[in-house]
Design an enzyme around this catalytic site. Structure first.
Site, PDB file in Angstrom:
ATOM      1  N   ALA A   1      -5.812  -5.165  -4.491  1.00  0.00           N
ATOM      2  CA  ALA A   1      -4.539  -4.443  -4.400  1.00  0.00           C
ATOM      3  C   ALA A   1      -3.682  -5.001  -3.271  1.00  0.00           C
ATOM      4  O   ALA A   1      -4.197  -5.371  -2.216  1.00  0.00           O
ATOM      5  CB  ALA A   1      -4.819  -2.967  -4.172  1.00  0.00           C
TER       6      ALA A   1
ATOM      7  N   ASP B   1      -0.981  -3.150  -1.550  1.00  0.00           N
ATOM      8  CA  ASP B   1      -0.460  -1.797  -1.696  1.00  0.00           C
ATOM      9  C   ASP B   1       1.028  -1.682  -1.351  1.00  0.00           C
ATOM     10  O   ASP B   1       1.658  -0.705  -1.738  1.00  0.00           O
ATOM     11  CB  ASP B   1      -1.295  -0.811  -0.876  1.00  0.00           C
ATOM     12  CG  ASP B   1      -2.651  -0.549  -1.541  1.00  0.00           C
ATOM     13  OD1 ASP B   1      -2.747  -0.677  -2.761  1.00  0.00           O
ATOM     14  OD2 ASP B   1      -3.610  -0.232  -0.831  1.00  0.00           O
TER      15      ASP B   1
ATOM     16  N   GLY C   1       3.474  -4.470  -1.851  1.00  0.00           N
ATOM     17  CA  GLY C   1       4.214  -5.165  -2.912  1.00  0.00           C
ATOM     18  C   GLY C   1       3.950  -4.603  -4.297  1.00  0.00           C
ATOM     19  O   GLY C   1       4.850  -4.556  -5.138  1.00  0.00           O
TER      20      GLY C   1
ATOM     21  N   GLY D   1       4.001   0.117  -3.067  1.00  0.00           N
ATOM     22  CA  GLY D   1       5.061   0.542  -2.149  1.00  0.00           C
ATOM     23  C   GLY D   1       4.595   1.627  -1.203  1.00  0.00           C
ATOM     24  O   GLY D   1       4.190   2.706  -1.626  1.00  0.00           O
TER      25      GLY D   1
ATOM     26  N   GLY E   1       6.547   3.165   0.717  1.00  0.00           N
ATOM     27  CA  GLY E   1       7.555   4.227   0.627  1.00  0.00           C
ATOM     28  C   GLY E   1       7.328   5.084  -0.602  1.00  0.00           C
ATOM     29  O   GLY E   1       7.363   6.315  -0.541  1.00  0.00           O
TER      30      GLY E   1
ATOM     31  N   TYR F   1      -7.107   6.391  -2.257  1.00  0.00           N
ATOM     32  CA  TYR F   1      -7.231   6.052  -0.849  1.00  0.00           C
ATOM     33  C   TYR F   1      -6.006   6.466  -0.054  1.00  0.00           C
ATOM     34  O   TYR F   1      -4.910   6.494  -0.573  1.00  0.00           O
ATOM     35  CB  TYR F   1      -7.399   4.528  -0.753  1.00  0.00           C
ATOM     36  CG  TYR F   1      -8.328   4.112   0.346  1.00  0.00           C
ATOM     37  CD1 TYR F   1      -9.699   4.293   0.213  1.00  0.00           C
ATOM     38  CD2 TYR F   1      -7.838   3.566   1.522  1.00  0.00           C
ATOM     39  CE1 TYR F   1     -10.556   3.924   1.232  1.00  0.00           C
ATOM     40  CE2 TYR F   1      -8.688   3.193   2.540  1.00  0.00           C
ATOM     41  CZ  TYR F   1     -10.052   3.371   2.392  1.00  0.00           C
ATOM     42  OH  TYR F   1     -10.894   3.008   3.401  1.00  0.00           O
TER      43      TYR F   1
ATOM     44  N   HIS G   1      -9.946  -4.566   3.913  1.00  0.00           N
ATOM     45  CA  HIS G   1      -8.550  -4.163   4.071  1.00  0.00           C
ATOM     46  C   HIS G   1      -7.951  -5.140   5.061  1.00  0.00           C
ATOM     47  O   HIS G   1      -8.371  -5.155   6.224  1.00  0.00           O
ATOM     48  CB  HIS G   1      -8.425  -2.771   4.695  1.00  0.00           C
ATOM     49  CG  HIS G   1      -9.073  -1.677   3.904  1.00  0.00           C
ATOM     50  ND1 HIS G   1      -8.397  -0.932   2.976  1.00  0.00           N
ATOM     51  CD2 HIS G   1     -10.334  -1.212   3.905  1.00  0.00           C
ATOM     52  CE1 HIS G   1      -9.223  -0.041   2.439  1.00  0.00           C
ATOM     53  NE2 HIS G   1     -10.409  -0.185   2.980  1.00  0.00           N
TER      54      HIS G   1
END
Lengths: 682, 682
Positions: A331, A333, A335, A338, A340, A417, A469
């Site tokens: 992932a 997260d 791009g 988002g 936002g 998550y 991550h």
């Protein structure tokens, strides 16, 4: 020359688009498209409408005028543009347009190339969920597992990821993961304890399931094989494992007594003009966009320029399970989804204590209408323990301060998550970016009694896959101006010599300025430190250039093979630190199009490879940090926060500790009910 | 067989010596010495009288009985001994005796060998200060600097350190550093801004200054030379630089509003039997001794054994200035000074907020009388932000907990510098040891306009030398029993192969148990993790042995040359981690006699070199952590806290996240003055 259609706006150039501006931008795009096709309003599918930030050359004079105290009307004019990410409803083509709200023109346009895709938007995900969970083939597959009749089936929609061996990725795809609720069917039941090992692949453009991938459920001896157990018994060993307090079977603890944060005079910060924050000699702006979420701008301390822009730029979460379809799981997260778009409404959870100010923002729906996202950023103060202390042994007088910090926080939920991001401003001149990883691990089914190389069994039949991550923090400095230099400092022992080091105890600090855009890696055994300095401005005390150092824990970088797709897609996560020459709009470490990307294109590795001069130039520093997460049993069913911090710390920027001017602590009385308490004031 | 003289004591075997026991132990030692010399009361000079902890073989059954709920009278008998560090008043000989309070016998005796010395005690330091500041030769040297008549001269007393080239170190010595107060002569004036470059060497046994070392004040071009500037102008460029709030010339900030921590129902912890603490399923004992200061014992979670003993074992602070006498500067703040001896009275400063419990303890003076040291440990709770969170995207229900922690804290002042040590117990099963370094940097004079390789100029004429802080945490585990194993886990990529890793994304965790006592180093690029496990007890969920992992930031280890005295004295700081087989009394990583030591003797490197079996044995793990501190200007005149944390985190010890059983947060009303506040309860 193009005439201005609308009047110069009075909104601050860094304020997110207003609802009116979102509508205005959408209408302009449709008008522009109508010039190309008759019925544009039906052919344009809006993904994201967001502020396109002004060029630095125009914005900086505006910010300087603002900092100097000029009224908005007396500051230079700055153009106002919207960036629209959109797709054609009737052809597989993702696009991006930059729309001038001043001239009502499309001032930039980009068509995605083959294998470039926008991320998934909310409306698409909702449509996908409905289509998948009503697809007869999917239902037939699920039926094989002989779940009780009334069980609720749910699905999570993942970015498809990338597999260079397959040919599907000229289409944007969703890889679904199917779960069941516990038989009691409580709405807060933790579905991740009931994974069903079939994974439909859905095409948003066609709005249909195109394939159903089987999922491997074997152990160490099963290699990459699927179907190691007959479906009718595959789920028999699963048990519920709940995180929600109302589903705790053993009851709840009753022996934790209340601890209250009370600020009787309110907070010490001030918010003006919607997003301008001032606190303890710091001033800055808080911004927000669909992709990066919360951003920080124009950071000054006592009027001195420190950072032009601070943002989380990208993150990648590759998984270490080689079995299809999990091998594609990686992932991005920001791009893909988002930060936002996925930001929490912070009034829903009790995310901070004390006197809190919330900030609302606006996103949009697929027809270009504004959607209010309330409370996506919060602002509050915290006590951070002792700031400094010295006891004078001659008089026994203890001088001590509490450290108060200002926290700007946003929390995102990406499926299972969550990430808690917090910019923390310190009285001692430092700024910290804290990331707390929490939420629920991505799970898959594992056959009874087996264990796996690729993860840990965290609940009966539940494999939590190993994953990483890796985050990239974009640091755009302006240390007393934009002409800055990145310096690497290594602490290195000095060879024995009669002249210099007769006893072998000495060391020196080797300072190496970066001349060209490049990368570097952490080296804890050399105490490697990176500093952004202004070589034209020397500290009056030490004679060193004024600067800030960037301190992060040295994360394990990407583990995947050098030739793997995982690596090619996330070059930013191959090094701890990058320095590039500033370019307007160059914001995303993993590149513009991350979803199903084959390579990191126009990301930080491309920017660094330009080999620009970066000494005494307008530079950007990119810090990669994160963790390899091989799950513990204790990380399930919900994971205790794992905390990572990047610190930006003044290093010969000030002429002394800037946090000296505090009065001694005093006591204050507080009434709780009928009782009077004496409490220390921090 | 020896008869018991005193009745078995009712004091808990881990409780520090009572004042009566201190007197009793001193009297026994004098009696023992009288058998050897007539007038022993005048020949014994007491340094430290402290509890000698019982052997584990005897203490463990006692603790198990206690944990099982047996009354003190029904628990096994455990001997009660005192450890006395002392010297002969009339000969240069340091000694240590272990005295049985039960049999009134000296049960062990050790005479220091040549070049072995006890540390400095408080009475000695006071005597030294008086002798040095009245020594006519010292005064004559100071006079050369032509300070104003009324200036107050002060001196700091440092351990002499070690110089294998000199022959003085068969005597215990003090290296004094001379400072002046600012001319205004305020008692809280920061002397470290007025260093005088002469350094008397004092012999405590002779009670006289034996030499005055000149101090180098030169810069990069001056090599190791002294006397680079005439004394009458040497101090002309110094200016005052004050940390105390009453001496801040620019006034104090007024814009920080109160933030109160209120616990209307009191704290959630319970303290019983003076030192037994229980909180949120944790139980443990807090101990205290002159050398290690605060210690933690018998840590159990919900009755399960976790750690037998946790303590800061030693620290070393070598400086990087090769110029004499600074080349010898290497403090061992536990062995040389004592974290108990230097512990602050925490009621003097406002060291914590909320509901606080303090613990008193007892040290002794040089004639063997008890000296009460009040409030040297404090206990309080803190809110630690979000503990975990998950928002269910289907229902928008946010489940969230605040993390409450229990903090056991002690703060020491070692001359100019302070360390804040805090054991933090978490609801999620983790324990953290936080170290905050603060206080005032060790300074020396530097000539006007010069800079140095060996430190940074942090105030006019003030060189703050580069130094390291390397701490060693002693972790004595009992993970579900004492038979434990240390495992090193590396995260390593798997080679490409069609059978196992066809896409290159996979990795495995390589687990290596330690068979023999040894050391290991951090390796962040392999995500190296060390776990203490009990191989006889497997986690019912994962099948892995139950364990705790030890996580620390990988510090730069000793920089000094491999052959240097610095290295020889502190072998413990050459590696990040050590594992040894448990031996009673083996507590000190840097060895027994650290003051002026030539080598680390009987420290952790010697223990590790025994090559004991450590797999499934009673083991001890020693974690070295710390920082290289090349000072910033902002670290002066008092240093903002630099925070280091070692985390002991359950890793498949529990069968799920142990911090699930919390009710949702609720609001509570608080009155402050006439106003009612609604505050979140954590």
């Amino acid at each position: 020359m193009v005439a201005l259609v609308s009047k110069p706006t009075r909104v601050h150039p860094l304020r997110g688009l207003t609802p009116e501006e979102i509508k205005h931008a959408a209408a302009i795009l449709i008008k522009v498209q109508q010039a190309k096709a008759a019925d544009a309003s039906k052919t344009v599918r809006f993904q994201h409408i967001t502020l396109s930030e002004p060029p630095k050359a125009l914005l900086m004079p505006y910010l300087d005028a603002e900092s100097a105290g000029l009224e908005a009307s007396d500051r230079p004019w700055v153009p106002r543009c919207a960036r629209i990410t959109w797709s054609h409803a009737h052809k597989q083509q993702d696009c991006e347009s930059v729309i001038s709200l001043d001239t009502e023109l499309e001032v930039a346009h980009m068509d995605a190339k083959v294998a470039q895709h926008n991320g998934l938007d909310r409306d698409e995900v909702i449509a996908a969920t409905i289509a998948i969970l009503t697809d007869p083939n999917v239902l037939a597959e699920i039926k094989k597992f002989r779940l009780p009749e009334n069980v609720t089936i749910q699905c999570d929609t993942w970015p498809y990821g990338t597999d260079l061996d397959s040919k599907e990725d000229d289409h944007r795809l969703i890889q679904a993961v199917i779960y069941a609720r516990a038989p009691h069917n409580h709405p807060e039941s933790n579905q991740y304890s009931f994974p069903i090992p079939v994974s439909p692949v859905y095409d948003p453009f066609l709005n249909q399931v195109i394939r159903i991938d089987p999922c491997a459920t074997g152990g160490k001896d099963d290699g990459l094989k699927c179907n190691t157990v007959a479906p009718e018994i595959a789920l028999a060993h699963l048990v519920e494992n709940e995180y929600h307090s109302s589903l705790q079977k053993g009851g709840l603890r009753t022996d934790i007594k209340p601890l209250l944060i009370v600020q009787p005079e309110g907070p010490s910060f001030k918010v003006e003009d919607e997003t301008r924050i001032s606190w303890q000699k710091w001033t800055f702006r808080v911004g927000f966009n669909w992709r990066e979420g919360m951003t920080i701008h124009d950071v000054r301390y006592d009027g001195r320029k420190v950072f032009y822009r601070l943002s989380l730029s990208e993150m990648t979460v590759p998984y270490g399970d080689p079995r299809s379809p999990q091998h594609r799981r990686q992932a991005f997260d920001l791009g893909d989804a988002g930060a936002g778009v996925t930001a929490n409404n912070l009034s829903l959870g009790c995310d901070c204590l004390g006197a809190i100010q919330y900030f609302d923002n606006y996103l949009n729906n697929s027809v270009g209408e504004p959607v209010k996202v309330p409370n996506v950023i919060c602002l509050h103060e915290q006590d951070n323990g002792i700031g400094w202390k010295h006891t004078n042994p001659r008089t026994d007088v203890a001088a001590i301060t509490r450290a108060r910090i200002l926290v700007v926080q946003s929390i995102i939920t990406v499926g299972n998550y969550e990430y808690i991001f917090a910019w923390q401003f310190m009285q001692n001149g430092a700024i910290e970016f804290e990331t707390r990883a929490t939420g629920i691990l991505a799970t898959s089914l594992i056959d009874a009694g087996k264990s796996s190389f690729w993860g840990n069994v965290v609940s009966p039949g539940i494999l939590a896959a190993n994953h990483q991550h890796l985050f990239c923090l974009r640091i755009d400095p302006m240390i007393d101006g934009v002409e800055n230099t990145l310096i690497q400092e290594d602490t290195v022992s000095v060879p024995y010599s009669k002249q210099e080091n007769p006893h072998g105890n000495a060391w020196k600090v080797h300072k190496t300025p970066f001349e060209k855009s490049s990368f570097a890696d952490a080296e804890p055994q050399r105490n490697r430190v990176f500093k952004v300095v202004n070589e034209k401005k020397l500290n009056a005390i030490s004679g060193n250039p004024v600067g800030f150092k960037i301190a992060a824990q040295p994360a394990q970088l990407l583990i995947a093979d050098q030739r793997s797709t995982v690596r090619r897609r996330a070059r930013f996560a191959e090094h701890h630190l990058w320095v590039t020459r500033y370019r307007d709009g160059e914001l995303w470490a993993g590149g513009h199009w991350t979803n199903q990307s084959h390579d990191e294109t126009e990301g930080v590795s491309d920017a660094a490879s330009r080999c620009d001069n970066v000494r005494g130039e307008d530079i950007v520093v990119w810090q990669t940090y994160g963790l390899t997460h091989n799950p513990r049993v204790e990380d399930y069913p919900v994971m205790p926060v794992e905390i990572m911090t990047v610190t930006l710390k003044p290093a010969d920027f000030f002429e002394k500790n800037p946090a000296l001017d505090f009065s001694v602590l005093k006591r204050l009385s507080v009434h709780v009910g009928n009782t009077k308490y004496h409490s220390l004031q921090s």
